[in-house]
Scaffold this motif. Structure first.
Motif, PDB file in Angstrom:
ATOM      1  N   LYS A 123      42.140  30.575  34.697  1.00 14.18           N
ATOM      2  CA  LYS A 123      43.401  30.563  35.436  1.00 14.18           C
ATOM      3  C   LYS A 123      44.031  31.943  35.341  1.00 14.18           C
ATOM      4  CE  LYS A 123      46.911  28.640  37.591  1.00 14.18           C
ATOM      5  NZ  LYS A 123      46.771  28.148  38.997  1.00 14.18           N
ATOM      6  N   TYR A 124      44.242  32.587  36.501  1.00 10.73           N
ATOM      7  CA  TYR A 124      44.933  33.872  36.525  1.00 10.73           C
ATOM      8  C   TYR A 124      46.439  33.642  36.377  1.00 10.73           C
ATOM      9  CZ  TYR A 124      41.095  36.940  37.997  1.00 10.73           C
ATOM     10  OH  TYR A 124      39.953  37.688  38.053  1.00 10.73           O
ATOM     11  N   VAL A 130      50.081  36.196  41.329  1.00 11.36           N
ATOM     12  CA  VAL A 130      48.663  36.493  41.523  1.00 11.36           C
ATOM     13  C   VAL A 130      48.393  36.751  43.002  1.00 11.36           C
ATOM     14  CG1 VAL A 130      46.315  35.584  41.284  1.00 11.36           C
ATOM     15  CG2 VAL A 130      48.049  35.055  39.543  1.00 11.36           C
ATOM     16  N   ASN A 131      47.710  37.865  43.301  1.00 12.67           N
ATOM     17  CA  ASN A 131      47.459  38.185  44.713  1.00 12.67           C
ATOM     18  C   ASN A 131      46.376  37.284  45.305  1.00 12.67           C
ATOM     19  OD1 ASN A 131      44.824  39.292  44.349  1.00 12.67           O
ATOM     20  ND2 ASN A 131      45.683  41.280  43.819  1.00 12.67           N
ATOM     21  N   ASP A 132      46.278  37.300  46.625  1.00 11.90           N
ATOM     22  CA  ASP A 132      45.373  36.389  47.335  1.00 11.90           C
ATOM     23  C   ASP A 132      43.917  36.588  46.934  1.00 11.90           C
ATOM     24  OD1 ASP A 132      47.450  35.212  48.664  1.00 11.90           O
ATOM     25  OD2 ASP A 132      47.202  36.358  50.514  1.00 11.90           O
ATOM     26  N   GLY A 133      43.520  37.856  46.700  1.00 14.85           N
ATOM     27  CA  GLY A 133      42.136  38.129  46.338  1.00 14.85           C
ATOM     28  C   GLY A 133      41.734  37.461  45.040  1.00 14.85           C
ATOM     29  N   TYR A 134      42.581  37.581  44.016  1.00 12.79           N
ATOM     30  CA  TYR A 134      42.285  36.956  42.730  1.00 12.79           C
ATOM     31  C   TYR A 134      42.389  35.434  42.822  1.00 12.79           C
ATOM     32  CZ  TYR A 134      42.153  41.426  40.299  1.00 12.79           C
ATOM     33  OH  TYR A 134      41.806  42.691  39.884  1.00 12.79           O
ATOM     34  N   ASP A 135      43.318  34.959  43.630  1.00 11.62           N
ATOM     35  CA  ASP A 135      43.464  33.513  43.806  1.00 11.62           C
ATOM     36  C   ASP A 135      42.195  32.922  44.435  1.00 11.62           C
ATOM     37  OD1 ASP A 135      45.146  31.060  43.783  1.00 11.62           O
ATOM     38  OD2 ASP A 135      44.958  31.224  45.957  1.00 11.62           O
ATOM     39  N   ARG A 136      41.673  33.605  45.461  1.00  7.23           N
ATOM     40  CA  ARG A 136      40.434  33.133  46.106  1.00  7.23           C
ATOM     41  C   ARG A 136      39.271  33.199  45.129  1.00  7.23           C
ATOM     42  NH1 ARG A 136      42.356  36.220  50.422  1.00  7.23           N
ATOM     43  NH2 ARG A 136      40.850  37.890  49.966  1.00  7.23           N
ATOM     44  N   TYR A 137      39.201  34.280  44.341  1.00  5.06           N
ATOM     45  CA  TYR A 137      38.122  34.430  43.359  1.00  5.06           C
ATOM     46  C   TYR A 137      38.188  33.313  42.320  1.00  5.06           C
ATOM     47  CZ  TYR A 137      35.312  36.449  39.568  1.00  5.06           C
ATOM     48  OH  TYR A 137      34.386  36.651  38.578  1.00  5.06           O
ATOM     49  N   GLU A 138      39.386  33.016  41.842  1.00  3.43           N
ATOM     50  CA  GLU A 138      39.557  31.941  40.857  1.00  3.43           C
ATOM     51  C   GLU A 138      39.067  30.601  41.396  1.00  3.43           C
ATOM     52  OE1 GLU A 138      43.277  29.307  39.710  1.00  3.43           O
ATOM     53  OE2 GLU A 138      43.572  31.375  39.044  1.00  3.43           O
ATOM     54  N   LYS A 139      39.486  30.271  42.618  1.00  4.97           N
ATOM     55  CA  LYS A 139      39.088  28.988  43.210  1.00  4.97           C
ATOM     56  C   LYS A 139      37.574  28.930  43.428  1.00  4.97           C
ATOM     57  CE  LYS A 139      43.360  27.681  45.647  1.00  4.97           C
ATOM     58  NZ  LYS A 139      44.290  28.576  44.962  1.00  4.97           N
ATOM     59  N   TRP A 140      36.991  30.014  43.923  1.00  2.00           N
ATOM     60  CA  TRP A 140      35.539  30.077  44.154  1.00  2.00           C
ATOM     61  C   TRP A 140      34.779  29.924  42.839  1.00  2.00           C
ATOM     62  CZ3 TRP A 140      32.411  34.305  42.460  1.00  2.00           C
ATOM     63  CH2 TRP A 140      31.081  34.287  42.933  1.00  2.00           C
ATOM     64  N   LEU A 141      35.218  30.661  41.822  1.00  2.00           N
ATOM     65  CA  LEU A 141      34.548  30.633  40.527  1.00  2.00           C
ATOM     66  C   LEU A 141      34.656  29.257  39.882  1.00  2.00           C
ATOM     67  CD1 LEU A 141      33.064  32.367  38.423  1.00  2.00           C
ATOM     68  CD2 LEU A 141      35.297  33.051  37.523  1.00  2.00           C
ATOM     69  N   ASN A 142      35.838  28.665  39.923  1.00  2.00           N
ATOM     70  CA  ASN A 142      36.040  27.361  39.291  1.00  2.00           C
ATOM     71  C   ASN A 142      35.266  26.247  39.989  1.00  2.00           C
ATOM     72  OD1 ASN A 142      37.675  28.378  37.282  1.00  2.00           O
ATOM     73  ND2 ASN A 142      39.592  27.903  38.334  1.00  2.00           N
ATOM     74  N   LYS A 143      35.105  26.368  41.303  1.00  2.00           N
ATOM     75  CA  LYS A 143      34.309  25.371  42.040  1.00  2.00           C
ATOM     76  C   LYS A 143      32.854  25.408  41.579  1.00  2.00           C
ATOM     77  CE  LYS A 143      33.128  23.859  46.727  1.00  2.00           C
ATOM     78  NZ  LYS A 143      33.262  24.150  48.186  1.00  2.00           N
ATOM     79  N   LEU A 144      32.317  26.604  41.383  1.00  2.00           N
ATOM     80  CA  LEU A 144      30.948  26.743  40.889  1.00  2.00           C
ATOM     81  C   LEU A 144      30.818  26.225  39.462  1.00  2.00           C
ATOM     82  CD1 LEU A 144      30.142  30.363  42.166  1.00  2.00           C
ATOM     83  CD2 LEU A 144      29.238  28.231  43.111  1.00  2.00           C
ATOM     84  N   THR A 145      31.809  26.559  38.631  1.00  2.00           N
ATOM     85  CA  THR A 145      31.781  26.175  37.215  1.00  2.00           C
ATOM     86  C   THR A 145      31.833  24.663  37.043  1.00  2.00           C
ATOM     87  OG1 THR A 145      32.789  28.272  36.526  1.00  2.00           O
ATOM     88  CG2 THR A 145      33.035  26.406  35.025  1.00  2.00           C
ATOM     89  N   ALA A 146      32.561  23.980  37.908  1.00  2.00           N
ATOM     90  CA  ALA A 146      32.701  22.523  37.794  1.00  2.00           C
ATOM     91  C   ALA A 146      31.366  21.803  37.921  1.00  2.00           C
ATOM     92  CB  ALA A 146      33.673  22.012  38.857  1.00  2.00           C
ATOM     93  N   LEU A 207      39.734  26.736  30.391  1.00  2.00           N
ATOM     94  CA  LEU A 207      39.580  27.184  29.008  1.00  2.00           C
ATOM     95  C   LEU A 207      40.120  28.586  28.759  1.00  2.00           C
ATOM     96  CD1 LEU A 207      35.940  25.928  28.197  1.00  2.00           C
ATOM     97  CD2 LEU A 207      38.126  24.762  27.825  1.00  2.00           C
ATOM     98  N   HIS A 208      40.369  29.329  29.834  1.00  2.00           N
ATOM     99  CA  HIS A 208      40.774  30.720  29.650  1.00  2.00           C
ATOM    100  C   HIS A 208      41.877  31.097  30.625  1.00  2.00           C
ATOM    101  CE1 HIS A 208      40.062  34.879  28.293  1.00  2.00           C
ATOM    102  NE2 HIS A 208      40.435  35.195  29.513  1.00  2.00           N
ATOM    103  N   TYR A 209      42.867  31.834  30.116  1.00  2.00           N
ATOM    104  CA  TYR A 209      43.973  32.315  30.941  1.00  2.00           C
ATOM    105  C   TYR A 209      43.857  33.824  31.063  1.00  2.00           C
ATOM    106  CZ  TYR A 209      45.681  27.600  30.639  1.00  2.00           C
ATOM    107  OH  TYR A 209      45.776  26.232  30.756  1.00  2.00           O
ATOM    108  N   TRP A 210      43.631  34.255  32.293  1.00  2.00           N
ATOM    109  CA  TRP A 210      43.272  35.633  32.627  1.00  2.00           C
ATOM    110  C   TRP A 210      44.517  36.365  33.128  1.00  2.00           C
ATOM    111  CZ3 TRP A 210      37.996  35.681  35.615  1.00  2.00           C
ATOM    112  CH2 TRP A 210      37.223  36.785  35.201  1.00  2.00           C
ATOM    113  N   ARG A 211      44.948  37.368  32.397  1.00  2.00           N
ATOM    114  CA  ARG A 211      46.159  38.089  32.756  1.00  2.00           C
ATOM    115  C   ARG A 211      45.861  39.168  33.804  1.00  2.00           C
ATOM    116  NH1 ARG A 211      50.664  38.459  29.560  1.00  2.00           N
ATOM    117  NH2 ARG A 211      49.401  37.868  27.750  1.00  2.00           N
ATOM    118  N   ASP A 212      46.682  39.224  34.828  1.00  2.00           N
ATOM    119  CA  ASP A 212      46.548  40.289  35.828  1.00  2.00           C
ATOM    120  C   ASP A 212      47.779  41.185  35.754  1.00  2.00           C
ATOM    121  OD1 ASP A 212      45.575  41.787  37.979  1.00  2.00           O
ATOM    122  OD2 ASP A 212      46.728  40.600  39.415  1.00  2.00           O
TER     123      ASP A 212
END
Length: 336
Positions: A123-124, A130-146, A207-212
Motif C-alpha cells: 500500500k502506497y 499518491v499519484n496516478d502512476g503509483y496507484d495504477r502500479y499498486e493495483k496491478w501488482l496486488n492483483k498479481l500477488t493475490a 503486508l507492506h506500507y510503501w512511502r512515496d
C-alpha cells in the motif's frame, strides 16, 4: 515440533532519519519475534545512524554496520554477508511493515517449502497523496500477488516489490543473491528469482506500507531511469525467452520501441519491426523497414516484444494473437 526459522531482515539506509524510527518500530512490533535486523549505513550525513544505534543498544536483534563503499548494492551485500537466518527478506528504511508481515511470510515459506517465494500486497502512502502512476502500479501488482501470478507479467514492470519478499536462504544463494551489479537491483533480482523457477505464493493480505515522497531513491537516482528498465528487460528476454531459430518481432515504433530496436541493431540480432501507425509503415529506421502488423499472420516461430502502452491497443493486440493461437508470456511479451 518444528523449530521456527530465524529471519534475516536486511536494511540498507541513507539519510532517512525522518522515517527510520517508524520503520524499526514496525519490526519490533512484529507478531513473529525470531528475527535479526542487519542494517547497513550507506554513508548517511543525518541522524539515521544514531537512530539505528539506539535500537541496537536496547535490542540485541538489531545489528548495525557501515558500508565502506557506496551504493545500495554494496550495502545489501554487506548486510547479507553478516546475516545468519534461514529465511531472507529485505526492508526499506523509509517504509513500515504491517504487524503480521514476517509471520505471514514465514508460515507461507514453511508450508510451501523450498522453491517458493513469499510476497505480499503493498500500500502506497504519501502526505501529498499518491499519484496516478503509483496507484495504477499498486493495483496491478496486488492483483498479481493475490493469485501468485507475478512472473506472468515480469517484462511489463518489476513484479516483486523490493521491500516485500521472503525466500529460503538456499534459493537466495541459487539466484546469485546480491552479487550482480545491474540496476535497478530489485528488478534484476526479480528476474533472477524467475530464472531459477521460484513459485510466488499467493497472498491477499497487505503486508507492506510503501512511502512515496519527492526525494526517495527510486525518484531521484539515475539507476532507476527508464532506459535501465528496458536494458534489463531485453537482457533477460534474450537470455531466457529468445532462441536464434525464432523470428524475433518488435511491435511498436514509439520511444520504447525505438530504444529496443536500436539495442537489437547494436547487438546484430535480426528482427522484424511492425506497427499500426500509417505514418511510420514503410519507413526505414536504423536500417529496418517498418511493416504493418498483419504481416505477422504469415510469421512462424515468432517471439514478439510489444512496446505499445495504450490499454485499448493492448487489448486489440491480445485479440490479434489469440486469433493466431499464440499465447502471452510464451509467444508474445508486453514490455510496458
Amino acid at each position: 515440533m518444528m523449530t521456527k526459522p530465524l529471519v534475516s531482515i536486511l536494511i540498507p539506509f541513507k539519510n532517512v532519519d525522518e522515517y527510520f524510527e517508524e520503520c524499526l518500530k514496525s519490526i519490533q512490533n512484529q507478531t513473529y519475534n525470531i528475527w535479526e535486523v542487519i542494517a547497513v549505513n550507506d554513508n548517511s550525513s543525518d541522524d539515521s545512524l544514531a537512530i539505528a544505534k539506539t535500537f541496537a543498544a536496547n535490542d540485541a536483534r538489531f545489528k548495525i554496520y557501515s558500508n565502506e563503499e557506496s551504493g545500495i548494492i554494496t550495502a545489501l551485500r554487506k548486510a547479507y554477508a553478516h546475516s545468519s537466518g534461514n529465511s531472507i527478506t529485505r526492508m526499506d528504511a523509509d517504509d513500515h511493515m504491517s504487524p503480521e508481515r514476517i509471520e505471514v511470510m514465514v508460515n507461507s515459506l514453511v508450508q510451501q517449502g523450498k522453491g517458493s517465494l513469499a510476497v505480499g500486497k503493498v500500500k502506497y502512502f504519501s502526505k501529498a497523496g499518491v499519484n496516478d502512476g503509483y496507484d495504477r502500479y499498486e493495483k496491478w501488482l496486488n492483483k498479481l500477488t493475490a493469485t501468485g501470478d507475478n512472473f506472468k507479467e515480469i517484462y511489463k514492470e518489476c513484479v516483486i516489490p523490493s521491500p516485500c519478499w521472503m525466500v529460503h536462504k538456499e534459493n537466495f544463494e541459487a539466484s546469485d543473491a546480491f552479487n550482480p551489479n545491474r540496476y535497478p537491483e530489485d528488478y534484476d533480482l526479480a528476474f533472477r528469482f524467475y530464472e531459477i523457477g521460484l513459485k510466488c505464493i499467493p497472498c491477499t493480505t497487505t503486508l507492506h506500507y510503501w512511502r512515496d515522497y519527492n526525494n526517495r531513491t527510486s525518484r531521484t537516482s539515475e539507476h532507476y531511469a527508464q532506459n535501465y528498465f528496458l536494458d534489463i528487460k531485453l537482457h533477460y528476454f534474450l537470455k531466457l525467452e529468445y532462441k536464434t531459430i525464432d523470428n524475433l518481432v518488435v511491435w511498436g515504433a514509439g520511444k520504447k520501441g525505438k530504444k529496443i530496436a536500436n539495442l537489437l541493431v547494436e547487438k546484430n540480432i535480426p528482427f522484424q519491426w511492425v506497427c499500426d501507425n500509417e505514418k511510420k509503415i514503410g519507413k526505414d529506421i536504423y536500417g529496418i523497414r517498418l511493416t504493418h502488423f498483419s504481416n505477422l499472420k504469415e510469421s512462424k516461430n515468432s517471439k514478439t516484444i510489444i512496446t505499445v502502452a495504450n490499454e485499448d491497443d493492448q487489448n486489440m493486440i491480445k485479440s490479434f494473437f489469440k486469433e493466431l493461437e499464440q499465447k502471452p508470456s510464451v509467444d508474445y511479451f508486453f514490455f510496458c
